[in-house]
Design a protein around this motif. Structure first.
Motif, PDB file in Angstrom:
ATOM      1  N   PRO A 203       0.800  -1.238   0.000  1.00  0.00           N
ATOM      2  CA  PRO A 203       0.000   0.000   0.000  1.00  0.00           C
ATOM      3  C   PRO A 203       0.822   1.271   0.000  1.00  0.00           C
ATOM      4  N   THR A 204       1.961   1.282   0.708  1.00  0.00           N
ATOM      5  CA  THR A 204       2.760   2.506   0.828  1.00  0.00           C
ATOM      6  C   THR A 204       4.237   2.195   0.641  1.00  0.00           C
ATOM      7  N   GLY A 235       7.052   0.841  -4.672  1.00  0.00           N
ATOM      8  CA  GLY A 235       5.981   0.192  -3.927  1.00  0.00           C
ATOM      9  C   GLY A 235       5.930  -1.309  -4.061  1.00  0.00           C
ATOM     10  N   PHE A 236       7.043  -1.952  -4.416  1.00  0.00           N
ATOM     11  CA  PHE A 236       7.034  -3.406  -4.526  1.00  0.00           C
ATOM     12  C   PHE A 236       6.961  -4.042  -3.144  1.00  0.00           C
ATOM     13  N   SER A 237       6.253  -5.135  -3.074  1.00  0.00           N
ATOM     14  CA  SER A 237       6.059  -5.820  -1.802  1.00  0.00           C
ATOM     15  C   SER A 237       7.366  -6.443  -1.326  1.00  0.00           C
ATOM     16  N   ASN A 238       7.580  -6.410  -0.015  1.00  0.00           N
ATOM     17  CA  ASN A 238       8.764  -7.039   0.557  1.00  0.00           C
ATOM     18  C   ASN A 238       8.710  -8.558   0.468  1.00  0.00           C
ATOM     19  N   GLU A 239       7.524  -9.113   0.245  1.00  0.00           N
ATOM     20  CA  GLU A 239       7.381 -10.568   0.125  1.00  0.00           C
ATOM     21  C   GLU A 239       8.086 -11.107  -1.109  1.00  0.00           C
ATOM     22  N   ALA A 249      14.414  -7.400  -4.244  1.00  0.00           N
ATOM     23  CA  ALA A 249      13.634  -7.050  -5.427  1.00  0.00           C
ATOM     24  C   ALA A 249      13.171  -5.599  -5.419  1.00  0.00           C
ATOM     25  N   GLN A 250      13.485  -4.850  -4.372  1.00  0.00           N
ATOM     26  CA  GLN A 250      12.955  -3.500  -4.247  1.00  0.00           C
ATOM     27  C   GLN A 250      13.699  -2.493  -5.124  1.00  0.00           C
ATOM     28  N   HIS A 251      12.944  -1.609  -5.798  1.00  0.00           N
ATOM     29  CA  HIS A 251      13.533  -0.461  -6.483  1.00  0.00           C
ATOM     30  C   HIS A 251      13.791   0.630  -5.447  1.00  0.00           C
ATOM     31  N   SER A 252      14.913   1.338  -5.558  1.00  0.00           N
ATOM     32  CA  SER A 252      15.202   2.390  -4.587  1.00  0.00           C
ATOM     33  C   SER A 252      16.117   3.449  -5.199  1.00  0.00           C
ATOM     34  N   TYR A 253      16.088   4.622  -4.580  1.00  0.00           N
ATOM     35  CA  TYR A 253      16.951   5.727  -4.997  1.00  0.00           C
ATOM     36  C   TYR A 253      17.412   6.461  -3.750  1.00  0.00           C
TER      37      TYR A 253
END
Length: 366
Positions: A203-204, A235-239, A249-253
């Motif tokens: 969700p966030t 907003g990709f799920s941590n699962e 798998a998370q996108h980040s900056y």
């Protein structure tokens, strides 16, 4: 806003926004903070991925037939290659020059308008320490709610039945036994019911920004030093990372900013300004193309996902390889380091006529 006198003989259309308004905006970059704040400034945001979500700016439309339509950007009088990685806490104000008379001093380079960015400087007085910190959350405007496998299978067969009035043949894709398994959910492997939107997105998403600065000055030297940090995730799920241990798998900056501005009074007529700034940004993201489109169009029944550490596909359909693409294509990591320095000397000639002075400047950008 409106007509502003730029010199002794010319006037032009100019808009200005102060640093206080810029820091109030929770946007991740400078171009996004200008959206809706200035007349004549057209803005379009084409991406939402962290590190690539800057806004395209057009000042009163496009002023050239070919080549770049980007406005000329000047930071403290020096042409800038990239201004979106500035820390908003470093900015004193942003001025937009919009018409031909306002941009005349820049010649053809100002054909698409000019953005003048002025950074903060030290002031005479005791040292002033400023600390700001905020944490926020981003969310998608609307996440698609997918139907479950049971009503999907019923609707799919119904659509084939209607189509048979044209083709003359009705062959259902799902048998009555398949539909019953979907209804009861008693066979999650071969008759899965997966909410891909819920699996891939949360969700966030976290966004945080911090800055500390100190400024002050004496009769001989004035200074402003600032250090900042910014982080934003998608907003990709941590699962998704848990599906493949050791794979994030998370996108980040993330971005680190450092700026120091010094002003020296060398003699009564001679002054010098030294500016040093550095920005280091780090962007990580998936190599999968059209991922959001694939997730939106993925039916709930082709695959149960990952079972016992393996990707299982029951039905081989277009888009059924979504987990293979996401977990098997790897990710890209881009790290950039921008270093800017400039030195300027001003010599007053007001003994000839009031306000007359000459200056020379040298700058380096890497």
């Amino acid at each position: 806003l409106g007509s502003c006198e730029l010199g002794p003989t010319i006037t032009g259309s100019v808009s200005e926004i102060g640093g206080d308004l810029i820091t109030q905006s929770p946007q991740p970059n400078i171009s996004n903070t200008l959206v809706g704040r200035m007349t004549g400034l057209l803005t379009v945001q084409r991406e939402g991925e962290p590190g690539q979500n800057e806004t395209t700016l057009r000042i009163r439309g496009q002023g050239t037939f070919s080549g770049s339509a980007e406005p000329l950007v000047m930071i403290d009088g020096i042409e800038a290659k990239n201004y979106n990685n500035l820390d908003p806490n470093e900015i004193e104000n942003i001025t937009v020059l919009k018409d031909a008379s306002a941009t005349a001093v820049y010649g053809v380079r100002g054909a698409n308008g000019v953005l003048l960015i002025t950074t903060k400087r030290g002031e005479l007085g005791k040292p002033k320490l400023s600390i700001s910190s905020n944490v926020g959350f981003n969310s998608m405007i609307e996440l698609k709610e997918n139907t479950s496998s049971y009503p999907y299978a019923l609707a799919y067969n119904e659509a084939l039945r209607y189509n048979s009035y044209t083709t003359g043949t009705y062959i259902p894709k799902f048998t009555e036994e398949d539909i019953e398994h979907f209804r009861t959910g008693d066979d999650p492997i071969f008759h899965p019911d997966v909410d891909w939107m819920d699996l891939f997105f949360k969700p966030t998403a976290l966004q945080t920004k911090h800055n500390v600065s100190i400024s002050g000055g004496t009769k001989l030297i004035k200074y402003f030093v600032s250090a900042g940090y910014f982080y934003q995730e998608a907003g990709f799920s941590n699962e998704l990372s848990e599906l493949a241990p050791g794979y994030n798998a998370q996108h980040s900056y993330s971005r680190y900013n450092l700026r120091s501005n010094f002003d020296f009074n060398i003699t009564k007529r001679l002054t010098a300004s030294l500016q040093l700034s550095s920005q280091v940004d780090r962007r990580k993201g998936q190599n999968t193309s059209y991922l959001l489109d694939k997730v939106y169009n993925m039916p709930p029944w082709p695959s149960p996902g990952i079972v016992d550490g393996k990707i299982v596909k029951v039905y081989d359909i277009y888009g059924g390889e979504i987990l293979e693409d996401f977990l098997g294509s790897g990710y890209s990591l881009n790290v950039n380091n921008y270093l800017t320095t400039s030195l300027r000397f001003d010599y007053s000639l007001d003994f000839i006529t009031p306000g007359l002075k000459v200056h020379s400047a040298i700058s380096y950008w890497n």
